[in-house]
Motif scaffolding. Structure first.
Motif, PDB file in Angstrom:
ATOM      1  N   ILE A 174      13.026  70.909 -38.693  1.00  0.00           N
ATOM      2  CA  ILE A 174      13.717  70.803 -39.979  1.00  0.00           C
ATOM      3  C   ILE A 174      14.630  72.004 -40.198  1.00  0.00           C
ATOM      4  CG2 ILE A 174      13.358  70.799 -42.485  1.00  0.00           C
ATOM      5  CD1 ILE A 174      10.758  69.246 -41.965  1.00  0.00           C
ATOM      6  N   VAL A 175      14.148  73.168 -39.784  1.00  0.00           N
ATOM      7  CA  VAL A 175      14.941  74.406 -39.888  1.00  0.00           C
ATOM      8  C   VAL A 175      15.144  74.946 -38.473  1.00  0.00           C
ATOM      9  CG1 VAL A 175      15.127  76.643 -41.017  1.00  0.00           C
ATOM     10  CG2 VAL A 175      13.800  74.835 -42.098  1.00  0.00           C
ATOM     11  N   PRO A 176      16.062  74.339 -37.705  1.00  0.00           N
ATOM     12  CA  PRO A 176      16.234  74.715 -36.296  1.00  0.00           C
ATOM     13  C   PRO A 176      16.979  76.031 -36.132  1.00  0.00           C
ATOM     14  CG  PRO A 176      17.840  73.050 -36.887  1.00  0.00           C
ATOM     15  CD  PRO A 176      16.993  73.280 -38.117  1.00  0.00           C
ATOM     16  N   CYS A 177      16.248  77.103 -36.229  1.00  0.00           N
ATOM     17  CA  CYS A 177      16.855  78.419 -36.138  1.00  0.00           C
ATOM     18  C   CYS A 177      15.957  79.299 -35.282  1.00  0.00           C
ATOM     19  CB  CYS A 177      17.021  79.028 -37.530  1.00  0.00           C
ATOM     20  SG  CYS A 177      17.708  80.683 -37.530  1.00  0.00           S
ATOM     21  N   SER A 178      16.561  80.165 -34.477  1.00  0.00           N
ATOM     22  CA  SER A 178      15.768  81.025 -33.610  1.00  0.00           C
ATOM     23  C   SER A 178      15.007  82.086 -34.384  1.00  0.00           C
ATOM     24  CB  SER A 178      16.671  81.707 -32.579  1.00  0.00           C
ATOM     25  OG  SER A 178      17.657  82.496 -33.227  1.00  0.00           O
ATOM     26  N   ALA A 179      15.496  82.433 -35.582  1.00  0.00           N
ATOM     27  CA  ALA A 179      14.836  83.462 -36.386  1.00  0.00           C
ATOM     28  C   ALA A 179      13.495  82.957 -36.914  1.00  0.00           C
ATOM     29  CB  ALA A 179      15.730  83.880 -37.546  1.00  0.00           C
ATOM     30  N   ASN A 180      12.577  83.894 -37.122  1.00  0.00           N
ATOM     31  CA  ASN A 180      11.268  83.562 -37.663  1.00  0.00           C
ATOM     32  C   ASN A 180      11.376  83.421 -39.183  1.00  0.00           C
ATOM     33  OD1 ASN A 180       8.556  83.332 -38.314  1.00  0.00           O
ATOM     34  ND2 ASN A 180       8.137  85.502 -38.031  1.00  0.00           N
ATOM     35  N   PRO A 181      11.114  82.221 -39.735  1.00  0.00           N
ATOM     36  CA  PRO A 181      11.232  82.053 -41.181  1.00  0.00           C
ATOM     37  C   PRO A 181      10.088  82.686 -41.966  1.00  0.00           C
ATOM     38  CG  PRO A 181      10.476  80.015 -40.186  1.00  0.00           C
ATOM     39  CD  PRO A 181      10.759  80.962 -39.057  1.00  0.00           C
ATOM     40  N   GLN A 238      -0.675  86.360 -26.099  1.00  0.00           N
ATOM     41  CA  GLN A 238      -0.328  87.680 -25.573  1.00  0.00           C
ATOM     42  C   GLN A 238      -0.357  88.691 -26.728  1.00  0.00           C
ATOM     43  OE1 GLN A 238       0.050  87.993 -22.225  1.00  0.00           O
ATOM     44  NE2 GLN A 238      -0.448  85.791 -22.211  1.00  0.00           N
ATOM     45  N   PHE A 239      -1.500  89.292 -26.950  1.00  0.00           N
ATOM     46  CA  PHE A 239      -1.701  90.144 -28.118  1.00  0.00           C
ATOM     47  C   PHE A 239      -0.767  91.348 -28.124  1.00  0.00           C
ATOM     48  CE2 PHE A 239      -5.590  87.725 -27.695  1.00  0.00           C
ATOM     49  CZ  PHE A 239      -5.907  87.406 -29.004  1.00  0.00           C
ATOM     50  N   ASP A 240      -0.380  91.849 -26.949  1.00  0.00           N
ATOM     51  CA  ASP A 240       0.503  93.013 -26.897  1.00  0.00           C
ATOM     52  C   ASP A 240       1.884  92.726 -27.487  1.00  0.00           C
ATOM     53  OD1 ASP A 240      -1.497  94.434 -25.679  1.00  0.00           O
ATOM     54  OD2 ASP A 240      -0.755  94.119 -23.639  1.00  0.00           O
ATOM     55  N   ASN A 241       2.261  91.453 -27.532  1.00  0.00           N
ATOM     56  CA  ASN A 241       3.581  91.102 -28.066  1.00  0.00           C
ATOM     57  C   ASN A 241       3.696  91.350 -29.564  1.00  0.00           C
ATOM     58  OD1 ASN A 241       4.645  90.322 -25.626  1.00  0.00           O
ATOM     59  ND2 ASN A 241       4.163  88.143 -25.889  1.00  0.00           N
ATOM     60  N   ALA A 245       6.150  77.177 -31.912  1.00  0.00           N
ATOM     61  CA  ALA A 245       5.530  75.979 -32.486  1.00  0.00           C
ATOM     62  C   ALA A 245       5.266  74.933 -31.409  1.00  0.00           C
ATOM     63  CB  ALA A 245       6.424  75.409 -33.586  1.00  0.00           C
ATOM     64  N   GLN A 246       6.184  74.806 -30.456  1.00  0.00           N
ATOM     65  CA  GLN A 246       6.008  73.832 -29.374  1.00  0.00           C
ATOM     66  C   GLN A 246       4.847  74.225 -28.470  1.00  0.00           C
ATOM     67  OE1 GLN A 246       7.933  70.797 -28.775  1.00  0.00           O
ATOM     68  NE2 GLN A 246       6.019  70.615 -27.618  1.00  0.00           N
ATOM     69  N   ASP A 247       4.759  75.490 -28.109  1.00  0.00           N
ATOM     70  CA  ASP A 247       3.658  75.942 -27.253  1.00  0.00           C
ATOM     71  C   ASP A 247       2.310  75.784 -27.955  1.00  0.00           C
ATOM     72  OD1 ASP A 247       5.423  76.518 -25.267  1.00  0.00           O
ATOM     73  OD2 ASP A 247       5.340  78.698 -25.486  1.00  0.00           O
ATOM     74  N   ALA A 286      -1.122  83.010 -32.598  1.00  0.00           N
ATOM     75  CA  ALA A 286      -0.325  82.325 -31.577  1.00  0.00           C
ATOM     76  C   ALA A 286       1.158  82.360 -31.945  1.00  0.00           C
ATOM     77  CB  ALA A 286      -0.793  80.885 -31.415  1.00  0.00           C
ATOM     78  N   LEU A 287       1.468  82.220 -33.229  1.00  0.00           N
ATOM     79  CA  LEU A 287       2.861  82.306 -33.680  1.00  0.00           C
ATOM     80  C   LEU A 287       3.362  83.743 -33.630  1.00  0.00           C
ATOM     81  CD1 LEU A 287       2.942  79.970 -36.833  1.00  0.00           C
ATOM     82  CD2 LEU A 287       3.893  79.492 -34.581  1.00  0.00           C
ATOM     83  N   ALA A 288       2.562  84.670 -34.157  1.00  0.00           N
ATOM     84  CA  ALA A 288       2.993  86.062 -34.283  1.00  0.00           C
ATOM     85  C   ALA A 288       3.178  86.727 -32.923  1.00  0.00           C
ATOM     86  CB  ALA A 288       1.987  86.854 -35.113  1.00  0.00           C
ATOM     87  N   ALA A 289       2.385  86.328 -31.938  1.00  0.00           N
ATOM     88  CA  ALA A 289       2.424  86.989 -30.634  1.00  0.00           C
ATOM     89  C   ALA A 289       3.389  86.333 -29.652  1.00  0.00           C
ATOM     90  CB  ALA A 289       1.027  87.018 -30.024  1.00  0.00           C
ATOM     91  N   HIS A 290       4.022  85.252 -30.051  1.00  0.00           N
ATOM     92  CA  HIS A 290       4.940  84.556 -29.141  1.00  0.00           C
ATOM     93  C   HIS A 290       6.265  85.297 -29.086  1.00  0.00           C
ATOM     94  CE1 HIS A 290       7.176  81.342 -27.194  1.00  0.00           C
ATOM     95  NE2 HIS A 290       6.024  80.728 -26.964  1.00  0.00           N
ATOM     96  N   ASP A 291       6.757  85.562 -27.890  1.00  0.00           N
ATOM     97  CA  ASP A 291       7.980  86.353 -27.764  1.00  0.00           C
ATOM     98  C   ASP A 291       9.247  85.496 -27.711  1.00  0.00           C
ATOM     99  OD1 ASP A 291       7.600  85.213 -25.321  1.00  0.00           O
ATOM    100  OD2 ASP A 291       7.689  87.062 -24.153  1.00  0.00           O
ATOM    101  N   GLY A 292       9.116  84.197 -27.932  1.00  0.00           N
ATOM    102  CA  GLY A 292      10.276  83.313 -27.960  1.00  0.00           C
ATOM    103  C   GLY A 292      10.717  83.002 -29.373  1.00  0.00           C
ATOM    104  N   THR A 293      11.479  81.947 -29.538  1.00  0.00           N
ATOM    105  CA  THR A 293      11.934  81.526 -30.859  1.00  0.00           C
ATOM    106  C   THR A 293      10.785  80.878 -31.625  1.00  0.00           C
ATOM    107  OG1 THR A 293      12.585  79.309 -30.126  1.00  0.00           O
ATOM    108  CG2 THR A 293      14.223  81.086 -29.898  1.00  0.00           C
TER     109      THR A 293
END
Length: 380
Positions: free
Chosen positions: A28-35, A125-128, A63-65, A51-58
């Motif tokens: 719905i909000v297709p943006c690379s930034a974290n809302p 990946q907790f270090d992220n 959300a997909q992972d 899982a969301l906070a430690a993901h180093d992607g968009t």
């Protein structure tokens, strides 16, 4: 400045619903930034939060992972279901009755959730977290657990250096470097999963005695709250039930189900109702009066299941291993036994989780206009 916080409530396997909602939000909000610069979770919601906070992607990739993990989940990935494992845990609990209800070596639990540790270590990946905070992609992430010795609800948070801890009645905010132990502690359903030692104290599920689930996000600087709940009870017209003739006494699972609902659902709904009333009172005053006050209106948006999850769980008990079905039926944790609510928290089968994810995805898209209005364009 407006600062959004995401609050993910607890609920065991019910948290699969949150993954479906988050996937829909990313579309719905297709943006690379974290809302959501602030993310707070409790119990299984804490796992989704990390899982969301430690993901180093968009945000969309995160959300997909997360959705892929829930989609492939099996009960054996969370706790052991063999006959020897289940009977062994039950015997240890019974044996503790002769040792003042405890053991010397390991915390007691009806289910052995050691597979969950391996799963979480592999997918998060907790270090992220620290790196994302340094880059400014995240302000803070918070998970809540209950200290069994102190009786306090402790919100362990990892965030910017400017954030400090807090202490309220039975509520504490503690700066921490989050690890897999924090997640296992926050999701340790009492009597079901064993407590986890942290900071010289044993901790259990954060939903227990969490009197103000929204409070940690506000302490961390949020002024807009996005809640993904796991209850079908938000609409007031659903609360009333016509009286029915008593048929038989409640089963053990039926009683436990109401206890779980009280811990995982009631406090969040009560806190939301309190926040709505506070907002209504503040709206009667002049906005300029609150510019330099700790009291301020807090905008909220709540997405919660449009269908009762208990009924879905009642249909999906058949997907569990035979050993677990035997024990659940023995205590009445089935649709016919009236205790399907307990099963809804423990049913970590991919069939049940996929159905909850589809429901979450659908519910979020039904609220698409509200989500767009609330989140706006995070890319700006």
């Amino acid at each position: 400045m407006e600062k959004n916080a995401l609050i993910l409530s607890g609920g065991g396997a019910r948290a699969a619903y949150q993954a479906g909602v988050l996937l829909a939000i990313s579309e719905i909000v297709p943006c690379s930034a974290n809302p959501f610069p602030i993310i707070c979770g409790t119990s299984a919601g804490a796992i989704n939060a990390l899982a969301l906070a430690a993901h180093d992607g968009t945000f969309g990739e995160a959300a997909q992972d997360l959705s892929d993990t829930w989609r492939q989940l099996e009960v054996e990935s969370v706790y052991k279901t063999g006959w020897s494992d289940l009977t062994g845990s039950l015997l240890r609990v019974l044996g503790s009755f002769f040792r003042q209800g405890s053991t010397q070596r390991r915390a007691l639990g009806l289910l052995d959730n050691s597979p969950l540790r391996e799963l979480l270590t592999g997918v998060i990946q907790f270090d992220n977290v620290a790196r994302r905070i340094e880059k400014g992609a995240l302000d803070a992430v918070c998970v809540t657990a209950l200290g069994y010795a102190s009786g306090e609800s402790v919100s362990f948070f990892q965030g910017k250096e400017s954030l400090s801890g807090w202490r309220r009645a039975r509520r504490v905010g503690a700066p921490s470097t989050l690890t897999v132990d924090h997640l296992l502690a926050s999701s340790a359903i009492p009597a079901v999963f064993p407590a986890v030692p942290l900071n010289k104290e044993y901790f259990g599920d954060g939903a227990m005695r969490q009197l103000a689930p929204i409070s940690p996000a506000l302490h961390l600087g949020a002024n807009r709250i996005f809640v993904i709940g796991v209850s079908h009870n938000r609409t007031k017209t659903r609360w009333y039930r016509p009286k029915r003739a008593l048929q038989k006494p409640p089963s053990i699972a039926q009683i436990l189900g109401q206890m779980f609902n009280s811990a995982f659902i009631d406090t969040l709904e009560g806190d939301l109702e309190h926040l709505e009333r506070t907002n209504a009172l503040l709206s009667l005053g002049n906005p300029s009066d609150f510019e330099h006050s700790e009291y301020r209106p807090v905008e909220t948006l709540v997405i919660s299941p449009s269908k009762p999850l208990d009924k879905i769980a009642g249909r999906r008990v058949r997907d569990l291993p035979k050993s677990l079905r035997f024990f659940l039926r023995a205590v009445g944790a089935t649709a016919s036994g009236g205790g399907a609510s307990v099963a809804s928290y423990l049913l970590f089968s991919h069939q049940y989780c996929n159905e909850l994810m589809e429901l979450g995805y659908q519910d979020a898209n039904w609220e698409k206009s509200k989500i767009e209005d609330f989140l706006g364009n995070p890319c700006q």
